[in-house]
Scaffold this active site. Structure first.
Site, mmCIF file in Angstrom:
data_model
loop_
_atom_site.group_PDB
_atom_site.id
_atom_site.type_symbol
_atom_site.label_atom_id
_atom_site.label_comp_id
_atom_site.label_asym_id
_atom_site.label_seq_id
_atom_site.Cartn_x
_atom_site.Cartn_y
_atom_site.Cartn_z
ATOM 1 N N HIS A 197 0.818 -1.223 0.000
ATOM 2 C CA HIS A 197 0.000 0.000 0.000
ATOM 3 C C HIS A 197 0.850 1.270 0.000
ATOM 4 C CE1 HIS A 197 -3.657 -2.441 1.687
ATOM 5 N NE2 HIS A 197 -3.499 -2.589 0.381
ATOM 6 N N CYS A 199 4.067 13.919 -7.814
ATOM 7 C CA CYS A 199 3.197 14.918 -8.443
ATOM 8 C C CYS A 199 2.179 14.201 -9.322
ATOM 9 C CB CYS A 199 4.066 15.847 -9.284
ATOM 10 S SG CYS A 199 3.108 16.903 -10.380
ATOM 11 N N CYS A 247 3.031 15.486 -13.318
ATOM 12 C CA CYS A 247 4.219 15.075 -14.083
ATOM 13 C C CYS A 247 4.889 13.832 -13.491
ATOM 14 C CB CYS A 247 5.225 16.220 -14.174
ATOM 15 S SG CYS A 247 6.099 16.536 -12.632
ATOM 16 N N CYS A 293 6.111 21.991 -11.288
ATOM 17 C CA CYS A 293 5.300 22.136 -12.507
ATOM 18 C C CYS A 293 3.910 22.704 -12.188
ATOM 19 C CB CYS A 293 5.163 20.800 -13.230
ATOM 20 S SG CYS A 293 3.872 19.733 -12.546
ATOM 21 N N GLY A 343 -1.481 -9.250 12.705
ATOM 22 C CA GLY A 343 -2.046 -7.928 12.966
ATOM 23 C C GLY A 343 -2.799 -7.315 11.802
ATOM 24 N N THR A 344 -3.558 -8.142 11.109
ATOM 25 C CA THR A 344 -4.411 -7.590 10.047
ATOM 26 C C THR A 344 -5.809 -8.176 10.169
ATOM 27 O OG1 THR A 344 -4.792 -7.399 7.650
ATOM 28 C CG2 THR A 344 -3.519 -9.320 8.370
ATOM 29 N N SER A 345 -6.814 -7.333 9.862
ATOM 30 C CA SER A 345 -8.191 -7.828 9.901
ATOM 31 C C SER A 345 -8.491 -8.688 8.669
ATOM 32 C CB SER A 345 -9.175 -6.651 9.996
ATOM 33 O OG SER A 345 -8.952 -5.767 8.921
ATOM 34 N N GLU A 361 -7.452 -10.910 18.275
ATOM 35 C CA GLU A 361 -8.763 -11.570 18.208
ATOM 36 C C GLU A 361 -8.888 -12.344 16.901
ATOM 37 O OE1 GLU A 361 -11.023 -7.973 18.587
ATOM 38 O OE2 GLU A 361 -11.070 -7.664 16.416
HETATM 39 C C1 BJW Z 1 -3.188 -6.589 16.731
HETATM 40 C C2 BJW Z 1 -2.569 -5.771 17.692
HETATM 41 C C3 BJW Z 1 -1.388 -6.262 18.319
HETATM 42 C C4 BJW Z 1 -4.322 -4.744 16.928
HETATM 43 N N1 BJW Z 1 -0.923 -7.446 17.972
HETATM 44 N N2 BJW Z 1 -2.708 -7.767 16.418
HETATM 45 C C5 BJW Z 1 -16.351 -5.066 -1.665
HETATM 46 C C6 BJW Z 1 -15.889 -6.344 -1.438
HETATM 47 C C7 BJW Z 1 -14.533 -6.654 -1.618
HETATM 48 C C8 BJW Z 1 -13.628 -5.689 -2.027
HETATM 49 C C9 BJW Z 1 -14.089 -4.419 -2.257
HETATM 50 C C10 BJW Z 1 -15.435 -4.103 -2.075
HETATM 51 N N3 BJW Z 1 -15.586 -2.797 -2.352
HETATM 52 C C11 BJW Z 1 -14.381 -2.269 -2.697
HETATM 53 C C12 BJW Z 1 -13.463 -3.259 -2.652
HETATM 54 C C13 BJW Z 1 -12.009 -3.125 -2.947
HETATM 55 C C14 BJW Z 1 -11.276 -2.459 -1.806
HETATM 56 C C15 BJW Z 1 -11.519 -3.269 -0.540
HETATM 57 O O1 BJW Z 1 -10.886 -4.273 -0.286
HETATM 58 N N4 BJW Z 1 -12.433 -2.813 0.293
HETATM 59 C C16 BJW Z 1 -12.868 -3.566 1.496
HETATM 60 C C17 BJW Z 1 -12.478 -2.787 2.749
HETATM 61 C C18 BJW Z 1 -14.343 -3.794 1.387
HETATM 62 N N5 BJW Z 1 -9.880 -2.465 -2.171
HETATM 63 C C19 BJW Z 1 -9.339 -1.512 -2.888
HETATM 64 O O2 BJW Z 1 -9.952 -0.521 -3.247
HETATM 65 C C20 BJW Z 1 -7.896 -1.722 -3.278
HETATM 66 N N6 BJW Z 1 -7.714 -1.539 -4.682
HETATM 67 C C21 BJW Z 1 -8.357 -2.289 -5.589
HETATM 68 O O3 BJW Z 1 -9.167 -3.132 -5.286
HETATM 69 O O4 BJW Z 1 -7.974 -1.985 -6.869
HETATM 70 C C22 BJW Z 1 -8.709 -2.589 -7.936
HETATM 71 C C23 BJW Z 1 -9.605 -1.548 -8.525
HETATM 72 C C24 BJW Z 1 -9.045 -0.563 -9.292
HETATM 73 C C25 BJW Z 1 -9.877 0.397 -9.892
HETATM 74 C C26 BJW Z 1 -11.243 0.360 -9.641
HETATM 75 C C27 BJW Z 1 -11.783 -0.612 -8.822
HETATM 76 C C28 BJW Z 1 -10.950 -1.578 -8.247
HETATM 77 C C29 BJW Z 1 -6.993 -0.714 -2.586
HETATM 78 C C30 BJW Z 1 -7.014 -0.867 -1.113
HETATM 79 C C31 BJW Z 1 -6.190 0.244 -0.475
HETATM 80 C C32 BJW Z 1 -6.267 0.227 1.037
HETATM 81 N N7 BJW Z 1 -5.694 1.432 1.537
HETATM 82 C C33 BJW Z 1 -5.565 1.610 2.980
HETATM 83 C C34 BJW Z 1 -4.994 3.016 3.219
HETATM 84 C C35 BJW Z 1 -3.511 3.025 2.829
HETATM 85 C C36 BJW Z 1 -2.886 4.346 2.977
HETATM 86 C C37 BJW Z 1 -2.839 4.847 4.385
HETATM 87 O O5 BJW Z 1 -2.521 4.124 5.341
HETATM 88 O O6 BJW Z 1 -3.112 6.019 4.526
HETATM 89 O O7 BJW Z 1 -4.678 0.610 3.522
HETATM 90 S S1 BJW Z 1 -7.066 1.319 3.876
HETATM 91 C C38 BJW Z 1 -6.325 0.544 5.263
HETATM 92 O O8 BJW Z 1 -6.715 -0.859 5.348
HETATM 93 C C39 BJW Z 1 -4.811 0.525 4.954
HETATM 94 C C40 BJW Z 1 -4.412 -0.825 5.456
HETATM 95 O O9 BJW Z 1 -3.185 -1.224 4.863
HETATM 96 C C41 BJW Z 1 -5.572 -1.689 5.071
HETATM 97 C C42 BJW Z 1 -5.670 -2.964 5.847
HETATM 98 O O10 BJW Z 1 -5.910 -2.738 7.211
HETATM 99 P P1 BJW Z 1 -5.238 -3.665 8.295
HETATM 100 O O11 BJW Z 1 -3.769 -3.521 8.235
HETATM 101 O O12 BJW Z 1 -5.776 -5.018 8.213
HETATM 102 O O13 BJW Z 1 -5.696 -2.918 9.655
HETATM 103 P P2 BJW Z 1 -7.039 -3.118 10.507
HETATM 104 O O14 BJW Z 1 -7.168 -1.928 11.376
HETATM 105 O O15 BJW Z 1 -8.170 -3.469 9.658
HETATM 106 O O16 BJW Z 1 -6.720 -4.398 11.409
HETATM 107 C C43 BJW Z 1 -5.746 -4.362 12.442
HETATM 108 C C44 BJW Z 1 -5.715 -5.739 13.118
HETATM 109 O O17 BJW Z 1 -4.670 -5.751 14.070
HETATM 110 C C45 BJW Z 1 -7.014 -6.078 13.882
HETATM 111 O O18 BJW Z 1 -7.422 -7.380 13.487
HETATM 112 C C46 BJW Z 1 -6.575 -6.072 15.360
HETATM 113 O O19 BJW Z 1 -7.264 -7.043 16.139
HETATM 114 C C47 BJW Z 1 -5.112 -6.403 15.247
HETATM 115 N N8 BJW Z 1 -4.244 -5.905 16.340
HETATM 116 N N9 BJW Z 1 -3.270 -4.605 17.875
HETATM 117 C C48 BJW Z 1 -1.561 -8.180 17.094
HETATM 118 N N10 BJW Z 1 -0.716 -5.512 19.312
HETATM 119 ZN ZN ZN Z 2 4.900 18.009 -11.410
#
Ligand code: BJW
Ligand code: ZN
Length: 248
Positions: free
Chosen positions: A121, A129, A132, A151, A188-190, A216
């Site tokens: 990600h 930019c 460009c 630019c 650590g991912t959902s 969890e």
């Molecule tokens: C611990 C702990 C400790 C806590 N020890 N554990 C419907 C169905 C299926 C898919 C889609 C849908 N509608 C849309 C989509 C696609 C969409 C998607 O998947 N959405 C779902 C949410 C529904 N995906 C996209 O859009 C992706 N692109 C794509 O599909 O392109 C194709 C396309 C192109 C053109 C048009 C259409 C499609 C892109 C996804 C980008 C995600 N971006 C983010 C932001 C990144 C930038 C930033 O950080 O600012 O990425 S969103 C956010 O979620 C971030 C993360 O990387 C990502 C995953 O989250 P993560 O890491 O799992 O965190 P949490 O908070 O969810 O979980 C934390 C876990 O840790 C928990 O389980 C806790 O219990 C645990 N925990 N402390 C161990 N100490």
């Molecule tokens: Zn530029």
């Protein structure tokens, strides 16, 4: 069955593995003070992803999106890799092939010393930019308004927002790593954001031994061989110790 101790089988699988993948999410950085996204303390509980994490919102309100990223840059710069990141880097020294595939943008795996890191990600340290494509690495000066390129184009953080494609090279390499892995950790991912989460099923279908580490159960819990419930920063060092003991 879920349990909060490490099975002998898991230790044996790690020791005999040719390739181990750690697929990580926000939870591994939570113990460094970086908020997670989902759940009761998650960012998306207070802030709307629709307003902050997609390209159209950025075009509509670049200053707001930049305010949010500048805040997160500050939090990330003030944070340090924790025991979870450091232990994964340590595994690299004792196992033949360790690959980190992370959804995080915080650079903490690399700062901890891991050398094979695929970032699905993007990385908050990079910016580019939108007109460009010129890259601006390192810190973009914190200003009242969104930064602009020489630019005149708007500069954005090099992270992947909803509806955007993942960096192809990183994703293809991650798919190959998942296919080739003998042990695949989900830490650590959902496991709800795609296509990143699809790697879990790729690894499973290709016969990897699957281990989950989370506070969890998650979407992926049903398919894992071992579910270790607790903090990544506690469980990973315990696991490393068990592996080291068995190797010595
Ligand atoms: C611990 C702990 C400790 C806590 N020890 N554990 C419907 C169905 C299926 C898919 C889609 C849908 N509608 C849309 C989509 C696609 C969409 C998607 O998947 N959405 C779902 C949410 C529904 N995906 C996209 O859009 C992706 N692109 C794509 O599909 O392109 C194709 C396309 C192109 C053109 C048009 C259409 C499609 C892109 C996804 C980008 C995600 N971006 C983010 C932001 C990144 C930038 C930033 O950080 O600012 O990425 S969103 C956010 O979620 C971030 C993360 O990387 C990502 C995953 O989250 P993560 O890491 O799992 O965190 P949490 O908070 O969810 O979980 C934390 C876990 O840790 C928990 O389980 C806790 O219990 C645990 N925990 N402390 C161990 N100490
Ligand atoms: Zn530029």
């Amino acid at each position: 069955m879920s349990r909060n101790y490490i099975s002998k089988n898991t230790v044996d699988k790690i020791i005999s593995a040719r390739s181990v993948v750690f697929f990580t999410g926000a939870g591994i950085s939570a113990e460094s003070g970086i908020p997670i996204f989902r759940g009761k303390d998650g960012i998306w509980n207070k802030l709307k992803p629709d307003e902050l994490a997609n390209f159209n919102s950025f075009l509509k309100n670049p200053d707001l999106v930049w305010e949010w990223y500048n805040h997160r840059k500050k939090v990330i710069h003030e944070s340090e890799p924790n025991k979870g990141h450091l232990t994964i880097a340590e595994f690299e020294k004792i196992l033949p092939d360790v690959i980190v595939v992370t959804q995080n943008i915080d650079n903490l795996h690399k700062r901890a010393g891991s050398t094979n890191v695929y970032e699905l990600h993007g990385n908050i340290e990079r910016n580019y930019c939108i007109k460009c494509n010129k890259f601006y690495n390192g810190e973009i000066e914190l200003k009242d308004s969104a930064p602009r390129c020489e630019c005149g184009g708007l500069i954005r953080p090099d992270v992947v927002w909803f509806g955007e494609y993942l960096p192809q090279e990183q994703f293809i390499a991650s798919e190959k790593a998942a296919q080739d892995s003998d042990v695949f950790f989900i830490v650590g991912t959902s496991a709800v954001v795609y296509p990143a989460a699809s790697l879990i099923y790729t690894a499973k279908e290709n016969g990897a031994y699957m281990v989950e580490i989370n506070l969890e159960p998650t979407e992926a819990s049903g398919i894992v061989n071992d579910s270790l419930l607790g903090k990544a920063g506690d469980i990973l060092p315990d696991l490393l110790n068990e592996v080291k003991n068995k190797l010595s």
